[in-house]
Motif scaffolding. Structure first.
Motif, PDB file in Angstrom:
ATOM      1  N   VAL A 331       0.879  -1.259  -0.079  1.00  0.00           N
ATOM      2  CA  VAL A 331       0.160  -0.041   0.160  1.00  0.00           C
ATOM      3  C   VAL A 331       0.927   1.160  -0.107  1.00  0.00           C
ATOM      4  CG1 VAL A 331      -1.807   1.390   1.160  1.00  0.00           C
ATOM      5  CG2 VAL A 331      -1.822  -1.271   1.235  1.00  0.00           C
ATOM      6  N   VAL A 332       0.701   2.065  -1.088  1.00  0.00           N
ATOM      7  CA  VAL A 332       1.707   3.248  -1.084  1.00  0.00           C
ATOM      8  C   VAL A 332       0.843   4.320  -0.418  1.00  0.00           C
ATOM      9  CG1 VAL A 332       2.804   4.860  -3.059  1.00  0.00           C
ATOM     10  CG2 VAL A 332       2.580   2.307  -3.411  1.00  0.00           C
ATOM     11  N   ALA A 333       1.673   5.156   0.351  1.00  0.00           N
ATOM     12  CA  ALA A 333       1.262   6.257   1.309  1.00  0.00           C
ATOM     13  C   ALA A 333       2.318   7.294   1.036  1.00  0.00           C
ATOM     14  CB  ALA A 333       1.084   6.020   2.619  1.00  0.00           C
ATOM     15  N   THR A 334       1.870   8.666   1.101  1.00  0.00           N
ATOM     16  CA  THR A 334       2.604   9.750   0.815  1.00  0.00           C
ATOM     17  C   THR A 334       2.279  10.651   1.995  1.00  0.00           C
ATOM     18  OG1 THR A 334       1.366  11.042  -0.552  1.00  0.00           O
ATOM     19  CG2 THR A 334       3.150   9.792  -1.416  1.00  0.00           C
ATOM     20  N   VAL A 374       1.871  -4.381   3.435  1.00  0.00           N
ATOM     21  CA  VAL A 374       3.113  -3.862   3.600  1.00  0.00           C
ATOM     22  C   VAL A 374       3.122  -2.396   3.070  1.00  0.00           C
ATOM     23  CG1 VAL A 374       5.724  -3.615   2.923  1.00  0.00           C
ATOM     24  CG2 VAL A 374       4.522  -5.895   3.421  1.00  0.00           C
ATOM     25  N   VAL A 375       3.247  -1.289   4.002  1.00  0.00           N
ATOM     26  CA  VAL A 375       3.231   0.298   3.689  1.00  0.00           C
ATOM     27  C   VAL A 375       4.333   0.432   3.010  1.00  0.00           C
ATOM     28  CG1 VAL A 375       2.633   2.413   4.230  1.00  0.00           C
ATOM     29  CG2 VAL A 375       1.227   0.476   5.110  1.00  0.00           C
ATOM     30  N   ALA A 376       4.365   1.214   1.867  1.00  0.00           N
ATOM     31  CA  ALA A 376       5.564   1.878   1.469  1.00  0.00           C
ATOM     32  C   ALA A 376       5.352   3.415   1.387  1.00  0.00           C
ATOM     33  CB  ALA A 376       5.592   1.493  -0.343  1.00  0.00           C
ATOM     34  N   VAL A 377       6.209   4.048   2.221  1.00  0.00           N
ATOM     35  CA  VAL A 377       6.103   5.409   2.538  1.00  0.00           C
ATOM     36  C   VAL A 377       7.001   5.855   1.408  1.00  0.00           C
ATOM     37  CG1 VAL A 377       6.580   7.480   3.857  1.00  0.00           C
ATOM     38  CG2 VAL A 377       5.967   5.104   5.079  1.00  0.00           C
ATOM     39  N   ASN A 378       6.277   6.785   0.274  1.00  0.00           N
ATOM     40  CA  ASN A 378       6.825   7.029  -0.994  1.00  0.00           C
ATOM     41  C   ASN A 378       7.339   8.581  -0.646  1.00  0.00           C
ATOM     42  OD1 ASN A 378       7.926   6.933  -3.505  1.00  0.00           O
ATOM     43  ND2 ASN A 378       6.077   7.859  -4.386  1.00  0.00           N
ATOM     44  N   ARG A 379       8.732   8.724  -0.567  1.00  0.00           N
ATOM     45  CA  ARG A 379       9.251   9.929  -0.084  1.00  0.00           C
ATOM     46  C   ARG A 379       9.252  11.186  -1.102  1.00  0.00           C
ATOM     47  NH1 ARG A 379      14.150  11.148   4.425  1.00  0.00           N
ATOM     48  NH2 ARG A 379      13.576  13.038   4.566  1.00  0.00           N
ATOM     49  N   ARG A 380       8.932  12.295  -1.060  1.00  0.00           N
ATOM     50  CA  ARG A 380       9.064  13.277  -1.860  1.00  0.00           C
ATOM     51  C   ARG A 380      10.277  14.312  -1.336  1.00  0.00           C
ATOM     52  NH1 ARG A 380       5.466  14.279  -5.356  1.00  0.00           N
ATOM     53  NH2 ARG A 380       5.950  16.477  -5.279  1.00  0.00           N
ATOM     54  N   CYS A 388       8.190  11.371   7.609  1.00  0.00           N
ATOM     55  CA  CYS A 388       8.085  10.055   6.900  1.00  0.00           C
ATOM     56  C   CYS A 388       8.097   9.059   8.204  1.00  0.00           C
ATOM     57  CB  CYS A 388       9.487   9.915   6.352  1.00  0.00           C
ATOM     58  SG  CYS A 388       9.333  10.821   4.681  1.00  0.00           S
ATOM     59  N   GLU A 389       8.841   9.284   9.256  1.00  0.00           N
ATOM     60  CA  GLU A 389       8.790   8.342  10.321  1.00  0.00           C
ATOM     61  C   GLU A 389       7.482   8.279  10.836  1.00  0.00           C
ATOM     62  OE1 GLU A 389       9.823   5.491  12.889  1.00  0.00           O
ATOM     63  OE2 GLU A 389      10.940   5.861  11.110  1.00  0.00           O
ATOM     64  N   ASN A 406      10.455   4.516   0.680  1.00  0.00           N
ATOM     65  CA  ASN A 406      10.689   4.239  -0.529  1.00  0.00           C
ATOM     66  C   ASN A 406      11.402   5.466  -1.042  1.00  0.00           C
ATOM     67  OD1 ASN A 406      11.046   3.393  -3.350  1.00  0.00           O
ATOM     68  ND2 ASN A 406       8.838   3.944  -3.751  1.00  0.00           N
ATOM     69  N   GLU A 407      12.828   5.519  -1.191  1.00  0.00           N
ATOM     70  CA  GLU A 407      13.375   6.709  -1.837  1.00  0.00           C
ATOM     71  C   GLU A 407      14.060   6.413  -3.261  1.00  0.00           C
ATOM     72  OE1 GLU A 407      15.172   9.094   1.702  1.00  0.00           O
ATOM     73  OE2 GLU A 407      16.143   7.134   1.754  1.00  0.00           O
ATOM     74  N   ALA A 408      13.557   5.475  -3.844  1.00  0.00           N
ATOM     75  CA  ALA A 408      13.961   5.545  -5.131  1.00  0.00           C
ATOM     76  C   ALA A 408      14.030   6.391  -6.541  1.00  0.00           C
ATOM     77  CB  ALA A 408      13.174   4.088  -5.567  1.00  0.00           C
ATOM     78  N   PHE A 409      12.885   7.071  -6.264  1.00  0.00           N
ATOM     79  CA  PHE A 409      12.932   8.321  -7.182  1.00  0.00           C
ATOM     80  C   PHE A 409      14.132   8.883  -7.299  1.00  0.00           C
ATOM     81  CE2 PHE A 409      12.271  12.596  -8.662  1.00  0.00           C
ATOM     82  CZ  PHE A 409      11.116  12.575  -9.435  1.00  0.00           C
ATOM     83  N   ALA A 410      14.879   9.136  -6.068  1.00  0.00           N
ATOM     84  CA  ALA A 410      15.946   9.945  -6.291  1.00  0.00           C
ATOM     85  C   ALA A 410      17.390   8.847  -6.316  1.00  0.00           C
ATOM     86  CB  ALA A 410      16.313  10.859  -5.010  1.00  0.00           C
ATOM     87  N   LYS A 411      17.130   7.743  -5.837  1.00  0.00           N
ATOM     88  CA  LYS A 411      18.424   6.624  -5.760  1.00  0.00           C
ATOM     89  C   LYS A 411      18.145   5.317  -6.361  1.00  0.00           C
ATOM     90  CE  LYS A 411      19.016   8.299  -0.898  1.00  0.00           C
ATOM     91  NZ  LYS A 411      18.978   7.759   0.739  1.00  0.00           N
TER      92      LYS A 411
END
Length: 555
Positions: A331-334, A374-380, A388-389, A406-411
């Motif tokens: 489950v994606v959350a921001t 599983v919750v994915a905290v998609n970081r902006r 985020c925490e 989840n910091e994959a946008f940048a990494k």
């Protein structure tokens, strides 16, 4: 946290792709298993399922999200990054995504390749014409419409009642002026004058059929079973009755084959079919999932919008049709979305806590299906460590099995390894997955189950047209099928203005449409439209070519 990540298009254009033949070979495909479309795309032949029939299936993971905002929560980015993160762990994952529609690409949403360093490529191709699948679906849909009009003109031997015609034309563009149109004007030679309309191609029944057909004979059977109208005596008229289904199948022979592409980090992706989740069932094709399960140890498939939309339809419609059994749900959350649901987009930690009621609802929906979320905290870039925490902690308190940043946008994949590890752990746990309703329940019982147990509604109200359609469907023996709810994606309810975790609402069902070829009933909730429109500043206004002929403005 700051970010100097280039634009999605710049990243994609600067990336050096692996040849599709080399990618296919790494995943165990042999040259007779696929046909290349240039150097970086291929169509996978369904014969691979027979060749690998004895190979055990991998694990299946569904990626969904909380109730989305208009800005999007990065669900595709998370799906790609999870796949890349699994690659970093030494696994052989495969991603399954829907094909982008030109409607959203040139409307509000823009492209659908992921974002930043978590993308699938070739980005321009897949966002535009790709391998022509959506064009072919529109052509097959409109061929049936043309055959129907010709039959009416040339004697109407089937005795079709023109007032019962429900088959609409479609095109892959947001064009509100085509929602209601008149055809057959200008004299008898131009056909039977009547009102009709257009749907966007992603909402057409032909798209739905391509997404659930198991092979070419099954595609032919489902197309032939499409109901377009009724006779004056009330008997259904199908595509087979009009002798159009064979030609439609020929148009769609290549379309049925999944498209093979790659992530930025070299994992395989099958991108195939593109039904919207707020109108249709919102998942990539069943054949793509089945092929991926034979080629990979973990398959990531993305369902459209929130868990109340595409995920519910994946678990209640697609999985039973295909005999699939998912092992986990992400489950994606921001931070931004939770603040939005609190009604305080610029708020602080208190807003996140208030808006987390929406996250809690989605966690509960997943658990109702017997699966571990599983919750994915998609970081902006603007999100703080503290924010985020807090989201991660709230997710665990609300019943998530795990919650990771989840910091994959940048990494890239390196920013999603913790999420990938949590998903692997979840896949190894037993679950009690089961759809929410039995197919032999009544239509009203199935609709009420989804509305109350998924949306959190107090009940359902059926408008007269829906009640009449329900009786007709039951009398015709068409009631023992799944329900595909068509409602807004911007709320757990039918009302896009009811954000966060609304309670006490009643879901109005205005009509029911039988999709006799796809094999389910579409319930239209509230004011849901099947043809979107462009906004005042659509994304198309930014797309152009530069002086070298290179695309700019696509995102």
């Amino acid at each position: 946290m700051t970010s100097s990540v280039p634009s999605n298009l710049e990243i994609a254009q600067d990336h050096e792709l692996e040849s599709i033949a080399d990618l296919a070979g790494r995943y165990g495909l042999i040259p007779t298993d696929y046909d290349t479309y240039g150097r970086f795309k291929a169509k996978v032949d369904l014969g691979v399922l027979e060749r690998l029939a004895d190979r055990p299936d991998g694990k299946l993971v569904c990626v969904t999200a909380i109730t989305p905002t208009k800005a999007g929560e990065g669900k595709t980015t998370t799906s790609v990054s999870l796949t890349q993160g699994l690659g970093k762990l030494g696994r052989q994952p495969m991603l399954c995504l829907r094909e982008p529609s030109l409607g959203p690409v040139f409307g509000i949403k823009g492209g659908a390749a992921g974002g930043g360093y978590a993308q699938v490529v070739p980005m321009e191709d897949l966002n535009l014409h790709f391998t022509g699948d959506i064009h072919a679906i529109g052509a097959a849909n409109n061929l049936l419409a043309a055959a129907l009009e010709a039959h009416l003109l040339h004697g109407n031997k089937l005795g079709i009642d023109p007032l019962t015609i429900g088959w609409r034309r479609c095109l892959d563009t947001n064009d509100r002026a085509l929602r209601q149109v008149a055809v057959g004007l200008g004299g008898r030679a131009n056909g039977y004058p009547r009102e009709t309309g257009f749907d966007i191609t992603a909402a057409s029944e032909v798209m739905a059929i391509v997404a659930v057909a198991s092979d070419l004979p099954d595609l032919r059977r489902r197309l032939g079973a499409i109901t377009v109208a009724s006779t004056h005596e009330g008997e259904p008229v199908t595509a087979d009755d009009l002798q159009a289904a064979g030609a439609m199948t020929v148009i769609l022979k290549e379309t049925l084959k999944p498209n093979l592409i790659q992530t930025l980090e070299g994992q395989a992706c099958l991108m195939h079919a593109g039904p919207f989740a707020n109108i249709a069932h919102g998942n990539n094709s069943l054949v793509a999932d089945k092929v991926a399960l034979k080629l990979a140890d973990i398959v990531i498939t993305e369902s459209g919008f929130g868990s109340d939309m595409g995920m519910e339809k994946f678990l209640d419609i697609v999985c039973p049709i295909g005999g699939l059994a998912p092992s986990a749900v992400v489950v994606v959350a921001t931070v931004r979305a939770l603040k939005h649901h609190a009604g305080a987009p610029e708020g602080g930690l208190d807003a996140i806590e208030q808006g987390s009621a929406n996250l809690a609802r989605h966690i509960a929906i997943v658990k109702r299906f017997g699966l571990e979320p599983v919750v994915a905290v998609n970081r902006r870039p603007e999100d703080t460590d503290e924010e985020c925490e807090l989201v991660r902690r709230l997710a665990l308190e609300q019943g998530a099995f795990a919650a990771e940043l989840n910091e994959a946008f940048a990494k890239g994949g390196a920013g999603a390894t913790a999420l990938a590890e949590a998903v692997v752990d979840t896949c190894e746990r037993p679950n009690t997955f089961a759809p929410l309703y039995e197919l032999d329940a009544t239509i009203s019982e199935k609709i009420e189950t989804v509305a109350t147990r998924v949306y959190g509604a107090a009940g359902v109200s059926f408008l007269p047209a829906a009640l009449d359609a329900m009786q007709t469907l039951a009398d015709g023996g068409l009631d023992k099928v799944p329900i595909c709810m068509a409602k807004t994606h911007l709320s757990l309810s039918h009302d896009p203005l009811l954000v966060n975790a609304p309670e006490g609402f009643t879901v109005p069902i205005r009509d029911l449409r039988p999709y006799t070829g796809a094999g389910w009933i579409v319930a239209l909730c509230g004011d849901m439209m099947t043809m979107p429109g462009l906004g005042i500043s659509p994304a198309l206004q930014q797309v152009d070519i530069d002086e070298t002929g290179r695309t700019v403005g696509l995102f």
